[in-house]
Write a protein that holds these residues in place. Structure first.
Motif, short mmCIF file in Angstrom:
data_model
loop_
_atom_site.label_atom_id
_atom_site.label_comp_id
_atom_site.label_asym_id
_atom_site.label_seq_id
_atom_site.Cartn_x
_atom_site.Cartn_y
_atom_site.Cartn_z
N MET A 99 0.82 -1.20 0.00
CA MET A 99 0.00 0.00 0.00
C MET A 99 0.86 1.25 0.00
O MET A 99 0.55 2.23 -0.69
N ALA A 100 1.93 1.25 0.79
CA ALA A 100 2.81 2.41 0.86
C ALA A 100 3.44 2.70 -0.50
O ALA A 100 3.56 3.86 -0.91
N GLU A 101 3.81 1.65 -1.22
CA GLU A 101 4.39 1.83 -2.55
C GLU A 101 3.36 2.42 -3.50
O GLU A 101 3.67 3.24 -4.37
N ASN A 102 2.09 2.04 -3.29
CA ASN A 102 1.03 2.50 -4.18
C ASN A 102 0.77 4.00 -4.04
O ASN A 102 0.52 4.70 -5.02
N VAL A 103 0.83 4.51 -2.79
CA VAL A 103 0.57 5.94 -2.59
C VAL A 103 1.83 6.77 -2.78
O VAL A 103 1.75 7.99 -2.98
N ALA A 104 3.00 6.10 -2.73
CA ALA A 104 4.29 6.72 -3.03
C ALA A 104 4.45 8.08 -2.36
O ALA A 104 4.26 8.20 -1.16
N GLU A 105 4.79 9.11 -3.16
CA GLU A 105 5.09 10.42 -2.58
C GLU A 105 3.85 11.32 -2.47
O GLU A 105 3.95 12.48 -2.08
N ARG A 106 2.68 10.78 -2.80
CA ARG A 106 1.47 11.60 -2.79
C ARG A 106 0.87 11.76 -1.40
O ARG A 106 0.07 12.68 -1.16
N ALA A 107 1.21 10.87 -0.47
CA ALA A 107 0.62 10.92 0.86
C ALA A 107 1.50 10.18 1.84
O ALA A 107 2.41 9.43 1.45
N ARG A 108 1.23 10.37 3.12
CA ARG A 108 1.94 9.64 4.15
C ARG A 108 0.99 8.62 4.77
O ARG A 108 -0.13 8.95 5.14
N LEU A 109 1.45 7.36 4.85
CA LEU A 109 0.61 6.27 5.33
C LEU A 109 0.92 5.97 6.80
O LEU A 109 2.08 5.80 7.18
N HIS A 110 -0.13 5.88 7.61
CA HIS A 110 -0.01 5.51 9.03
C HIS A 110 -0.78 4.19 9.22
O HIS A 110 -1.98 4.13 8.96
N TYR A 111 -0.09 3.15 9.65
CA TYR A 111 -0.71 1.83 9.81
C TYR A 111 -0.63 1.40 11.27
O TYR A 111 0.38 1.60 11.94
N SER A 112 -1.72 0.79 11.75
CA SER A 112 -1.72 0.25 13.11
C SER A 112 -2.46 -1.08 13.13
O SER A 112 -3.36 -1.33 12.32
N TRP A 113 -2.07 -1.92 14.06
CA TRP A 113 -2.78 -3.18 14.24
C TRP A 113 -4.13 -2.92 14.91
O TRP A 113 -5.15 -3.48 14.50
N VAL A 114 -4.12 -2.10 15.93
CA VAL A 114 -5.35 -1.79 16.68
C VAL A 114 -5.36 -0.31 17.02
O VAL A 114 -4.33 0.25 17.42
N THR A 115 -6.51 0.33 16.88
CA THR A 115 -6.66 1.72 17.29
C THR A 115 -8.09 1.93 17.77
O THR A 115 -8.95 1.07 17.54
N ASP A 116 -8.34 3.02 18.44
CA ASP A 116 -9.71 3.32 18.83
C ASP A 116 -10.55 3.66 17.60
O ASP A 116 -11.64 3.15 17.39
N SER A 117 -10.03 4.57 16.76
CA SER A 117 -10.75 5.01 15.58
C SER A 117 -9.76 5.66 14.62
O SER A 117 -8.98 6.52 15.02
N THR A 118 -9.79 5.27 13.36
CA THR A 118 -8.89 5.90 12.38
C THR A 118 -9.28 7.37 12.17
O THR A 118 -8.41 8.21 11.94
#
Length: 320
Positions: A70-89
């Protein structure tokens, strides 16, 4: 979520039975400790079974997200934040200090307090669905964002159909994605900032994927999941990546032309056009024929005496 819990989930993700001793050896812990960790995983909505003489297994295999892909797909257009568990994205996106210079994407395997419209809870079991939020900054104030949820719905629907051209997805105004009368996804837009100035926009998207009936026990409406609807073509990472890619492509056009730039696309997926609807807004109720939307995204309803334009409300297609 602890690293040992993540390792345990990866071991169980194939949906096959694994004995307590096997899992204990892989994790370097006792069988009793494995049982405790198994119990803890249930709080994340994982559907687990204990089979006498065989061990533990998930009721169905998991598709964990491929973050690198996914990170490769968005490349330099956005910053990706990934988590296993969160309260709410969406909450994570809103908490980010702004304004942001480029879009920020938040995606998680599980939400403990997923939110839908009007304060409703969004069922978010671990790795069963898609939970993502996009945060970006827009100039021009709130008035420039009319119809945004409709645009997002059309863009997401178009991305899904590109993956599976036979998918009969439609939009129930203003922000539900529907397949054959059953909800498959929803959109939650949240705004912060100045009425006429800089606005921090958060686009939240939840898509049902491969929930079990027990995981969906608290859902009070007809629902479906992409895993069943896409008939073998369900790839959780590919779907999430396609949605993110389509949103990032759409934002510049929306900033330039607003909803009008997407009106034709929205019309392709309009699931209420030409149908009798009931629209409830607060204590008010309107019944009439849906006849499209305005360039600002308002729903046009012909009540028999005049065509009314509605900017909010709950639409029902069941009038009995």
């Amino acid at each position: 979520m602890k690293e040992a819990d993540q390792t345990l989930i990866r071991l169980l993700s194939d949906g096959k039975s694994h004995s307590g001793s096997e899992l204990g050896d892989r994790l370097g812990i006792s069988r009793a400790a494995v049982w405790k960790r198994i119990q803890r995983l249930e709080q994340f909505g994982l559907a687990l079974e204990s089979i006498k003489g065989k061990g533990y297994r998930l009721r169905q295999p998991l598709q964990l997200l491929d973050v690198d892909r996914m990170a490769e797909n968005v490349a330099e257009r956005a910053r990706l934040h990934y988590s296993w568990v969160t309260d709410s994205t969406n909450a994570d996106a809103l908490a980010l200090p702004g304004p942001v210079s480029i879009p920020h994407l938040f995606i998680s395997e599980c939400q403990l307090s997923g939110r839908g419209r009007r304060g409703r809870q969004w069922q978010s079991p671990f790795a069963a669905n898609i939970y993502l939020s996009l945060r970006y900054s827009a100039a021009g104030g709130f008035s420039t964002l009319g119809g945004l949820s409709l645009v997002v719905g059309a863009v997401v629907a178009d991305a899904l159909v590109a993956l599976d051209p036979c998918l009969p997805v439609t939009i129930k105004w203003p922000n539900d994605l529907v397949i054959n009368g059953s909800k498959v996804g929803g959109i939650l837009i949240e705004l912060a900032g100045e009425m006429d100035g800089q606005v921090d926009v958060v686009i939240g998207i939840g898509m049902n994927g491969a929930m079990t009936s027990s995981q969906a026990a608290d859902i009070d409406q007809r629902w479906t999941g992409l895993a069943g609807e896409m008939q073998g073509n369900y790839d959780r990472t590919a779907i999430a990546a396609a949605i993110l890619d389509a949103l990032l492509d759409a934002l510049p056009l929306f900033s330039e032309k607003g909803f009008a730039g997407f009106s034709a696309l929205y019309a392709r997926f309009d699931g209420v056009l030409g149908r009798k609807v009931r629209v409830i807004s607060g204590d008010n109720e309107l019944i009439g024929m849906a006849c499209g939307v305005t360039d600002e995204g308002a729903l046009k309803v012909d009540d028999g005496t005049q065509v009314r334009e509605l900017f909010g409300g709950e639409v029902s297609l069941r009038l009995q």
